[in-house]
Every structure is written in C-alpha cells, then in structure tokens.
Design an enzyme around this catalytic site. Structure first.
Site, PDB file in Angstrom:
ATOM      1  N   GLY A 275       0.653  -1.279   0.054  1.00 25.55           N
ATOM      2  CA  GLY A 275      -0.099  -0.140   0.070  1.00 25.55           C
ATOM      3  C   GLY A 275       1.026   1.427   0.204  1.00 25.55           C
ATOM      4  O   GLY A 275       2.351   1.511  -0.352  1.00 25.55           O
ATOM      5  N   HIS A 276       0.686   2.067   0.489  1.00 22.48           N
ATOM      6  CA  HIS A 276       1.077   3.836   0.901  1.00 22.48           C
ATOM      7  C   HIS A 276       2.306   3.556   1.170  1.00 22.48           C
ATOM      8  O   HIS A 276       3.309   4.435   0.647  1.00 22.48           O
ATOM      9  CB  HIS A 276      -0.488   4.511   1.298  1.00 22.48           C
ATOM     10  CG  HIS A 276       0.379   6.073   1.830  1.00 22.48           C
ATOM     11  ND1 HIS A 276       0.279   6.678   0.170  1.00 22.48           N
ATOM     12  CD2 HIS A 276       0.160   7.358   2.269  1.00 22.48           C
ATOM     13  CE1 HIS A 276       0.974   8.240   0.469  1.00 22.48           C
ATOM     14  NE2 HIS A 276       0.803   8.180   1.840  1.00 22.48           N
ATOM     15  N   PHE A 277       2.387   3.188   2.774  1.00 17.75           N
ATOM     16  CA  PHE A 277       3.632   3.326   3.395  1.00 17.75           C
ATOM     17  C   PHE A 277       4.651   2.182   2.943  1.00 17.75           C
ATOM     18  O   PHE A 277       4.908   1.047   3.868  1.00 17.75           O
ATOM     19  CB  PHE A 277       3.551   3.243   5.069  1.00 17.75           C
ATOM     20  CG  PHE A 277       3.008   4.522   5.588  1.00 17.75           C
ATOM     21  CD1 PHE A 277       4.113   4.989   5.752  1.00 17.75           C
ATOM     22  CD2 PHE A 277       1.442   5.172   5.245  1.00 17.75           C
ATOM     23  CE1 PHE A 277       3.440   6.747   6.334  1.00 17.75           C
ATOM     24  CE2 PHE A 277       0.991   6.185   5.655  1.00 17.75           C
ATOM     25  CZ  PHE A 277       2.201   6.801   6.620  1.00 17.75           C
TER      26      PHE A 277
END
Length: 290
Positions: free
Chosen positions: A266-268
């Site tokens: 995902g994002h991180f």
C-alpha cells in the site's frame, strides 16, 4: 558477522522563526552521497528511521519534519500552505549547506520537493519518488475527493475529522497491504500522538484545503522533469488507495529512462518492503552521485 548500523543525530535548527527538527545519519565518509528524505501525511521524519539505520552508515540521509508535523515547532500564526512548507524546507537545506543531493519524495514530500526542485534545479542530483504523485491519473477517486474539498461545504469538516482520527490514520498504513503483521503499530500511534497536539489538526485542515494548488502545478512539475531529466527511481506500492499505479507509470512518459519498480503493498511501502527498497536506493545513489 558484523553489520554496519548508522550513527544518527537528532537535532533542531531555527529557520525563519520555525524550530525545525531533523534526523541525520553520520556516515564515515565526509564525501558520502546525500539523500534528502521528505515525508508525507500524517507522518514525519520518524517514518524513515529504519531506512536511515540500514543505509546511513554509507550515505548521509537527512530527514526534517515540516511545520505542523513531528517534533518541529512553528510559531503561533504560521501560515500552513505547501508554498510555506517549501519555503521552510528550502531555508533548512541552505542552513545545512546542502548544495547537491538526491531528493526522495513521498506523499506530501512530492509537492514540497517539486517546489524545491523548481527553485533550485542545480541542487538535484537525482530523484526517488515513492508514492509521490505528480499526475492527475495518479489520483484515485477517493484521493481526488479528499484533496479537493470545498471549505464552504458543510460536510468538509466532518470528512476531515474522520481522517484525523486514530482509525483514519491506521487505515492509511494498512489499506492495500497483504500482510499487516509486517507493519509496526508504532508508526500510526506516533502519527496520531502528533496529530492530537495543540493546533495540529487546524494545520492539517489548512494543508488539505491548499492541496488543490499541487494539482494545479502538476503540469509545471512535469515540464521541469522533461527539461532537467534527473536520474529517477520510481518505487511504488501498487495497491495504494490514494496514489494509484497509473501515477507511477506516468513518470515514464516524461522520463523514459526512469527505473520503475511496482510492489504489492500500500501507501507506506517502506514499512512492508524495506528489504526490497533499500538495495534499490543504495544502487541508485551510487550511480546518480557520479
């Protein structure tokens, strides 16, 4: 077996009335390549702790907290906008005497970093973008809705209140991640600690309502990329719910020689895929710095 672990300094420097906190690795060589790490929302320089530990013995990694984030202290009345975050970051870089570095941009780090690059192209030895968006096609529908809120809409404050909760913060770390056990809860817990500080939610609200200036600047940033063609490494969590895979691929339109690596996360992405990302960064720094 002896493993090289970085020595890391934690310091403050006064910049235009802002007490900027930053982390800096202390490599053995004074000529080590420099990597400026620009963090995202709702995080701070602490998101780079593990990366600094892994690479900081051989490279100089510098990671500041913006005003309104982490341990940085801004005076009452500070204007929270992306232009002002870039102003403070620019002055911070000058105070540290960094006149050449590879720029790492993530999330909010992209609008801060691209403003910096436009002002000082001579500083940029290379670019690493990890879910740092610069293209409209890189915005998911959810991101576009959240980042173009109308301040006059009565629903805006409700949307932002939900986003600034612990549940909202945690979801940014876990959404799109295959194995959430790889993510330390320290990240979102520390983020929420800072978000809950005096005046911090007001600062974040102001930045969300200013985000439209970044979308309006995408064309100028893309022109900068085409003109200056910095060596570029694109590392992207392809299941990011906000900055989608199309935004990663779009960099190749303006930088055909860029390296693209898509990861199933995902994002991180650093939280789950540091073992894959750190060697890519090290190899890129060695080549971009020559």
């Amino acid at each position: 077996m002896v493993t090289s672990v970085a020595r890391v300094a934690h310091r403050h420097v006064d910049v235009e009335g802002v007490r900027v906190f930053y982390r800096e690795s202390l490599p053995d060589s004074q000529d080590a390549p420099v990597l400026l790490l620009l963090h995202g929302f709702p995080s701070g320089s602490h998101q780079f702790r593990r990366l600094i530990d892994v690479l900081g013995a051989h490279y100089r990694l510098v990671a500041p907290d913006y005003p309104g984030f982490g341990h940085t202290e801004a005076p009452e009345g500070f204007t929270y906008s992306f232009d002002r975050l870039a102003d403070i970051t620019e002055s911070f870089v000058e105070r540290l005497g960094l006149d050449r570095f590879v720029l790492y941009v993530f999330d909010y780090g992209a609008p801060v970093g691209f403003r910096l690059a436009q002002r000082h192209p001579e500083w940029i030895a290379g670019l690493i973008t990890q879910n740092g968006n610069a293209y409209e096609e890189g915005l998911s529908d959810a991101a576009h809705s959240a980042l173009t809120l109308n301040p006059k809409d009565p629903a805006t404050d409700s949307v932002l209140r939900d986003l600034f909760t612990l549940e909202g913060t945690r979801s940014q770390y876990e959404t799109g991640v295959r194995d959430t056990g790889l993510i330390s809860p320290d990240g979102w817990t520390l983020d929420q600690h800072f978000l809950d500080g005096p005046g911090r939610k007001d600062a974040q609200r102001a930045l969300f309502l200013d985000y439209h200036t970044n979308i309006e600047s995408y064309g100028r940033w893309q022109s900068w990329l085409r003109k200056h063609t910095p060596p570029t490494l694109v590392v992207w969590g392809r299941d990011d719910p906000y900055f989608v895979e199309a935004g990663a691929r779009a960099y190749l339109r303006d930088l055909p020689e860029a390296e693209l690596h898509l990861l199933d996360t995902g994002h991180f992405a650093l939280d789950t895929h540091l073992p894959e990302i750190a060697p890519l960064i090290a190899d890129f720094l060695d080549r971009a710095w020559t």
